[in-house]
Motif scaffolding. Structure first.
Motif, short mmCIF file in Angstrom:
data_model
loop_
_atom_site.label_atom_id
_atom_site.label_comp_id
_atom_site.label_asym_id
_atom_site.label_seq_id
_atom_site.Cartn_x
_atom_site.Cartn_y
_atom_site.Cartn_z
N CYS A 246 19.49 12.96 29.78
CA CYS A 246 18.99 12.25 28.61
C CYS A 246 18.41 13.21 27.57
O CYS A 246 18.28 12.84 26.40
CB CYS A 246 17.95 11.22 29.03
SG CYS A 246 18.60 9.91 30.09
N ALA A 254 22.43 8.44 20.72
CA ALA A 254 21.98 8.17 22.08
C ALA A 254 22.42 6.79 22.55
O ALA A 254 22.99 6.63 23.63
CB ALA A 254 20.45 8.29 22.17
N ALA A 255 22.18 5.77 21.71
CA ALA A 255 22.56 4.40 22.08
C ALA A 255 24.07 4.28 22.22
O ALA A 255 24.59 3.61 23.12
CB ALA A 255 22.03 3.41 21.05
N LEU A 258 25.28 5.88 25.56
CA LEU A 258 24.93 5.11 26.75
C LEU A 258 25.57 3.73 26.77
O LEU A 258 26.15 3.31 27.77
CB LEU A 258 23.41 4.97 26.86
CG LEU A 258 22.63 6.24 27.21
CD1 LEU A 258 21.14 5.96 27.16
CD2 LEU A 258 23.02 6.76 28.58
N PHE A 259 25.45 3.01 25.65
CA PHE A 259 25.84 1.61 25.64
C PHE A 259 27.16 1.34 24.92
O PHE A 259 27.64 0.21 24.92
CB PHE A 259 24.72 0.79 24.99
CG PHE A 259 23.38 1.02 25.63
CD1 PHE A 259 23.06 0.44 26.85
CD2 PHE A 259 22.43 1.84 25.04
CE1 PHE A 259 21.84 0.67 27.46
CE2 PHE A 259 21.20 2.08 25.63
CZ PHE A 259 20.91 1.50 26.84
N LEU A 293 14.34 9.56 26.77
CA LEU A 293 14.95 8.46 26.02
C LEU A 293 13.97 7.88 25.01
O LEU A 293 12.76 7.79 25.27
CB LEU A 293 15.39 7.34 26.97
CG LEU A 293 16.69 7.52 27.74
CD1 LEU A 293 16.96 6.29 28.59
CD2 LEU A 293 17.86 7.78 26.81
N ASP A 296 13.69 2.50 21.86
CA ASP A 296 14.75 1.50 21.66
C ASP A 296 15.75 1.56 22.80
O ASP A 296 16.17 0.52 23.33
CB ASP A 296 15.46 1.74 20.33
CG ASP A 296 14.57 1.41 19.13
OD1 ASP A 296 13.57 0.68 19.32
OD2 ASP A 296 14.88 1.87 18.01
N GLU A 297 16.17 2.76 23.18
CA GLU A 297 17.12 2.90 24.28
C GLU A 297 16.49 2.45 25.60
O GLU A 297 17.17 1.88 26.46
CB GLU A 297 17.58 4.35 24.40
CG GLU A 297 18.52 4.82 23.29
CD GLU A 297 17.79 5.08 21.97
OE1 GLU A 297 18.41 4.90 20.92
OE2 GLU A 297 16.59 5.46 22.03
N GLN A 298 15.18 2.67 25.74
CA GLN A 298 14.50 2.21 26.94
C GLN A 298 14.57 0.69 27.06
O GLN A 298 14.80 0.14 28.15
CB GLN A 298 13.05 2.67 26.95
CG GLN A 298 12.88 4.18 27.10
CD GLN A 298 11.42 4.59 27.01
OE1 GLN A 298 10.52 3.82 27.37
NE2 GLN A 298 11.16 5.80 26.51
N LEU A 301 18.06 -0.32 28.04
CA LEU A 301 18.31 0.02 29.43
C LEU A 301 17.65 -0.98 30.37
O LEU A 301 18.25 -1.38 31.39
CB LEU A 301 17.80 1.43 29.72
CG LEU A 301 17.95 1.93 31.16
CD1 LEU A 301 19.42 1.98 31.56
CD2 LEU A 301 17.30 3.31 31.33
#
Length: 544
Positions: A246, A254-255, A258-259, A293, A296-298, A301
């Motif tokens: 991360c 980042a988002a 991951l997503f 992270l 927002d990403e947390q 997740l």
């Protein structure tokens, strides 16, 4: 594409018997498996012992007549006593370890109607322990014997309790699993061994998130991968192992990483991207340095962990991904929560199983077995055996286990050190001078107060550092030396300049090997070493 149905079962030496035409008038449990029109059997693994080969072949021919689409594989088992629990279970266990199970394409059913009661119990245990990744299949005859009536079949998927008679077998399997997680290294640290034993139990029994804490290089990523491989060997995971650091995920990307994202979600999004969470579907996702992270990403997740679904960047519809999460961190996430940098609800969700891996400096007794493992690995990679001399090994371990060796990079530092030694070893032998040079290099590596490499003066191989070898030998002589010799000589000169006499310097340099020698003359050893470079004691100390 529909999965194939595969049945695994024993030949019924009594119920499946009969050679004349009358055999078709009675119910035979193995033949009845293929007579259910609503439950096609694509393959039957029919187990038997050598003395019943003729009957097994007859049943194989009869099934071909009733259900030509069913493949019958005859599996001969070497069982002398079918009522011997240990013999039957061990034979079945060994068979399961070599069978090419493919749960993604095939469903497995263990037929428990035929065989001795011992064989049926063993089938129960093989299913319960997931050595056979399927369910139990029970068949029963019809209420009234009618030719061609297959009777009934029932699928049973139970979480069975353990059986005491085979407790040792499961204990051995657990020990094998623990050794697998440790890569077969016979570690000696009691705290670490207890930790790995608990990790093994959790890994094979739980799909809940897990948090691995510990310093950089302590082996978090390695342990996560071994847990994945262990779970995969038990047919608990069908998907991939996805390893994400991360700390490398920054900003808006980042988002997306991951997503995933939809085409056109932002400038540069020229095509749909599934994202790493979807890549980990049915597998294991390892998020190392999860504390890096963003908030927002947390939040995204957390939703993905709890609901198995999330919204890709720029998407109007949620997508699904069923993965197991293992997180890693070298931070104290409790402090991060208190500072508002990490979500309390996410920490609570991943904190069910938290394990803190100790660094190498906290496991000095494990340095030697890890050194042996790394040497064996180096020999395998290079195709040549590499070993320490007795005095070199004593010296290296004494330093490696001392307070002078902080191992700030943990196993990365140790692996790099052994790689250097194995590469430079002449004739596959790591000598004492080579170890002394490596110790000097490690000392320099961990000395953050001195940014210069302790090698030469004007040499192109490194910037100036004390002692100045150029002043001792001349620039031309230093240029002609290998870096290894420069490091070693620089370390020896530093010791000499800090010693009172030649004998005192010799004792410091050869202390670890003194007890192993019958004749002790450290001063002469040191004098001969300096003479190799055209130096004497007076010249060396004159530079102070």
């Amino acid at each position: 594409m529909a999965k194939k149905n595969v049945v695994i079962g024993f030949l019924g030496t009594q119920l499946d018997g009969g050679k004349g035409a009358g055999r078709w008038e009675k119910w035979r449990p193995t033949v009845s498996l293929v007579q259910h029109h609503d439950a096609v059997v694509d393959r039957l693994e029919l187990m038997f012992t050598a003395r019943h080969l003729e009957l097994a072949r007859l049943v194989q021919r009869d099934i071909a007549q009733v259900s030509p689409e069913t493949e019958v594989r005859l599996v001969e088992l070497q069982i002398d006593d079918p009522w011997d629990f240990g013999e039957v279970y061990t034979t079945l266990y060994d068979w399961s370890q070599t069978y090419p199970f493919d749960p993604a394409r095939e469903d497995y059913r263990a037929h428990i109607t035929t065989g001795t009661h011992v064989a049926q119990i063993c089938m129960f245990l093989m299913i319960e322990a997931r050595f056979i990744p399927g369910v139990l299949l029970q068949t029963s005859p019809p209420r009234r014997q009618t030719a061609g009536d297959p009777g009934t079949m029932t699928l049973i998927d139970l979480d069975l309790s353990r059986y005491d008679p085979i407790a040792r077998r499961f204990q051995a399997a657990q020990q094998d699993a623990v050794a697998f997680l440790k890569r077969g290294i016979a570690t000696r640290n009691r705290r670490f061994n207890a930790l790995i034993e608990e990790v093994e139990r959790v890994a094979v029994r739980s799909r809940a998130p897990m948090l691995l804490a510990g310093p950089t290089g302590a082996g978090k990523s390695f342990l996560a991968r071994r847990m994945y491989e262990l779970k995969q060997s038990r047919h608990q995971l069908d998907g991939l192992f996805v390893d994400v650091n991360c700390a490398t995920l920054r900003g808006d990307g980042a988002a997306s990483t991951l997503f995933g994202h939809k085409k056109g979600a932002f400038t540069g999004a020229a095509a749909d991207r599934p994202g790493l969470l979807r890549t980990a579907h049915k597998g294991l996702l390892f998020l190392d340095e999860i504390g890096e992270l963003g908030l927002d990403e947390q939040a995204m997740l957390l939703k993905a962990i709890e609901e198995k679904r999330f919204l890709p960047v720029g998407a109007d519809r949620e997508v699904e991904s069923d993965f197991q999460l293992i997180a890693g961190t070298n931070r104290d996430l409790r402090a991060e929560v208190a500072a508002g940098r990490f979500r309390d609800d996410l920490f609570a969700r991943i904190n069910l199983w938290t394990y803190s891996l100790p660094g190498l400096r906290d496991r000095p007794e494990d340095i030697e077995p890890n050194v042996e493992h790394l040497l064996a690995q180096a020999a395998q990679d290079s195709g040549r055996a590499v070993r320490f001399s007795a005095e070199a090994k004593t010296r290296y371990l004494a330093f490696a286990q001392s307070a002078r060796a902080p191992w700030s990079g943990n196993f990365r530092d140790l692996s790099a050190s052994i790689t250097r030694l194995a590469t430079l070893a002449e004739g596959g032998r790591i000598s004492l001078p080579l170890v002394e040079a490596e110790i000097a290099r490690l000392a320099w590596l961990w000395d953050r107060g001195d940014a210069t490499l302790p090698t030469t003066g004007a040499s192109s191989r490194g910037p100036a550092a004390a002692p100045d070898l150029t002043a001792l030998l001349g620039e031309e002589a230093v240029e002609a030396m290998d870096l290894f010799d420069q490091l070693q000589l620089a370390a020896v000169v530093r010791v000499c300049r800090g010693a009172r006499t030649l004998s005192d310097a010799g004792r410091q340099l050869f202390q670890a090997s003194r007890e192993a020698r019958s004749v002790i003359n450290d001063a002469d050893r040191l004098r001969k070493y300096l003479l190799k470079f055209g130096l004497n004691w007076e010249q060396v100390i004159a530079e102070t």
